[in-house]
Design a protein around this motif. Structure first.
Motif, PDB file in Angstrom:
ATOM      1  N   ILE A 164      -6.306   8.984   0.784  1.00  0.00           N
ATOM      2  CA  ILE A 164      -6.406   7.799  -0.056  1.00  0.00           C
ATOM      3  C   ILE A 164      -5.061   7.086  -0.081  1.00  0.00           C
ATOM      4  O   ILE A 164      -4.004   7.716  -0.159  1.00  0.00           O
ATOM      5  CB  ILE A 164      -6.814   8.166  -1.499  1.00  0.00           C
ATOM      6  N   SER A 165      -5.089   5.760  -0.004  1.00  0.00           N
ATOM      7  CA  SER A 165      -3.913   4.917  -0.167  1.00  0.00           C
ATOM      8  C   SER A 165      -4.204   3.944  -1.301  1.00  0.00           C
ATOM      9  O   SER A 165      -5.352   3.553  -1.509  1.00  0.00           O
ATOM     10  CB  SER A 165      -3.617   4.169   1.143  1.00  0.00           C
ATOM     11  N   ALA A 166      -3.173   3.547  -2.051  1.00  0.00           N
ATOM     12  CA  ALA A 166      -3.406   2.725  -3.241  1.00  0.00           C
ATOM     13  C   ALA A 166      -2.361   1.614  -3.354  1.00  0.00           C
ATOM     14  O   ALA A 166      -1.277   1.690  -2.775  1.00  0.00           O
ATOM     15  CB  ALA A 166      -3.381   3.590  -4.499  1.00  0.00           C
TER      16      ALA A 166
ATOM     17  N   TRP B   5       0.839  -1.192   0.000  1.00  0.00           N
ATOM     18  CA  TRP B   5       0.000   0.000   0.000  1.00  0.00           C
ATOM     19  C   TRP B   5       0.877   1.246   0.000  1.00  0.00           C
ATOM     20  O   TRP B   5       1.888   1.309   0.696  1.00  0.00           O
ATOM     21  CB  TRP B   5      -0.911   0.023   1.227  1.00  0.00           C
TER      22      TRP B   5
ATOM     23  N   THR C  21      -7.804   0.988  -4.245  1.00  0.00           N
ATOM     24  CA  THR C  21      -7.653   2.083  -3.297  1.00  0.00           C
ATOM     25  C   THR C  21      -8.379   1.781  -1.997  1.00  0.00           C
ATOM     26  O   THR C  21      -9.285   0.944  -1.952  1.00  0.00           O
ATOM     27  CB  THR C  21      -8.195   3.402  -3.877  1.00  0.00           C
TER      28      THR C  21
ATOM     29  N   LYS D 140      -5.549  -1.182 -10.240  1.00  0.00           N
ATOM     30  CA  LYS D 140      -5.285  -0.291  -9.111  1.00  0.00           C
ATOM     31  C   LYS D 140      -6.407  -0.416  -8.089  1.00  0.00           C
ATOM     32  O   LYS D 140      -7.584  -0.357  -8.442  1.00  0.00           O
ATOM     33  CB  LYS D 140      -5.178   1.158  -9.599  1.00  0.00           C
TER      34      LYS D 140
END
Length: 320
Positions: A189-191, A178, A206, A204
């Motif tokens: 937001i983290s992806a 992450w 999130t 992808k």
């Protein structure tokens, strides 16, 4: 306009420009594309209240108004000033909005990744001179290269040969860690990128994240001590995202602070599903980060720089 019963909404799916909210009309009957700053509005064509816009009927007659923004701080991007609530495109790849001094952007180009496959052994992205976004094309390659590429994606079990129609069973799962939370305080937001899906396709993914609330008291730790996750708050809280509120309350842990100017950020996390309820009555679920351990470091994100930061520190993993 009088509200008719029963409701008669267009049969086709609602198609709105990037960054435009779907809101209910005045009758609470149909979802419509929210009007943006400076556009004409009415009860049946409401303004985007998620962006702090309202319909001012004092300037235009015959039941129509114009969308204006509540007073707020302007935004400065590369020397150009944008008003609160104003949407703009700094490049052809980004759609941005000024929200009371902060700039938020969404990408207009797809960031999807494509794994080699027997049908497309050598995928690569190409920039065309008359198009803004890059596009995937396939290079055929030789039969030998095609086989090697396929082996990199699929594993072969000697006892049970893989079936072509069962991609998930024979998929070699690849998942990145992450990324760091896009905001140092408040909801961000983290992806990550993973191919753990039925199509064995890199996509992808999130999740929402909150390192600490923006009104969080920053107490310095003793010199030489590592930053630690804070104790759970005595009172539970509800998460807020895009004007919607979590249906249940939580007692999450947050990251504290460090000495010598270092940053304290999540290091070990897990992911949970959170359900949100919007004022219009809609429900949706989003994945959200749960902090287990924090760490100190000097690779700090720039303050109030949500989407344009050069902050690339990653967390070590997602432990479920």
């Amino acid at each position: 306009q009088a509200c008719a019963a029963p409701c008669h909404c267009p049969p086709q799916a609602l198609q709105c420009p990037a960054g435009t909210s779907h809101v209910w009309d005045a009758c609470g009957c149909c979802k419509v594309c929210a009007r943006q700053l400076g556009e004409l509005c009415s009860l049946q064509k409401p303004c985007d209240h998620h962006k702090g816009l309202y319909c001012d009927f004092s300037k235009i007659h015959r039941g129509s108004g114009i969308c204006l923004a509540h007073e707020g701080a302007t935004c400065d991007l590369l020397g150009k000033i944008y008003h609160n609530g104003e949407s703009f495109q700094p490049t052809c790849k980004l759609q941005c909005i000024c929200m009371d001094g902060a700039i938020g952007c969404i990408p207009l180009c797809s960031n999807d990744l494509r794994l080699p496959s027997p049908e497309c052994p050598n995928p690569r992205r190409v920039k065309f001179h008359n198009k803004c976004c890059e596009e995937w094309i396939c290079d055929e390659g030789s039969e030998e290269n095609r086989f090697e590429m396929a082996m990199a994606v699929f594993r072969e079990d000697p006892a049970h040969k893989p079936e072509l129609n069962n991609l998930q069973e024979n998929c070699l799962v690849q998942t990145t860690e992450w990324s760091a939370c896009s905001k140092s305080c408040g909801m961000g937001i983290s992806a990550r990128v993973t191919n753990d899906n039925p199509q064995c396709r890199l996509e992808k993914e999130t999740r929402l994240c909150m390192v600490r609330p923006c009104d969080f008291p920053m107490e310095k730790t003793k010199k030489g001590k590592k930053c630690v996750r804070t104790p759970k708050p005595r009172q539970s809280l509800r998460f807020e995202f895009s004007g919607c509120t979590s249906t249940r309350s939580y007692r999450p842990k947050f990251c504290g602070s460090c000495t010598d100017g270092r940053c304290c950020t999540p290091y070990v996390t897990s992911t949970m599903e959170v359900e949100f309820r919007c004022p219009e009555g809609d429900f949706f679920q989003r994945k959200m980060m749960l902090i287990k351990m924090c760490s100190c470091h000097y690779d700090c994100p720039r303050d109030n720089d949500i989407f344009l930061a050069t902050y690339h520190r990653r967390m070590i993993g997602d432990h479920i």
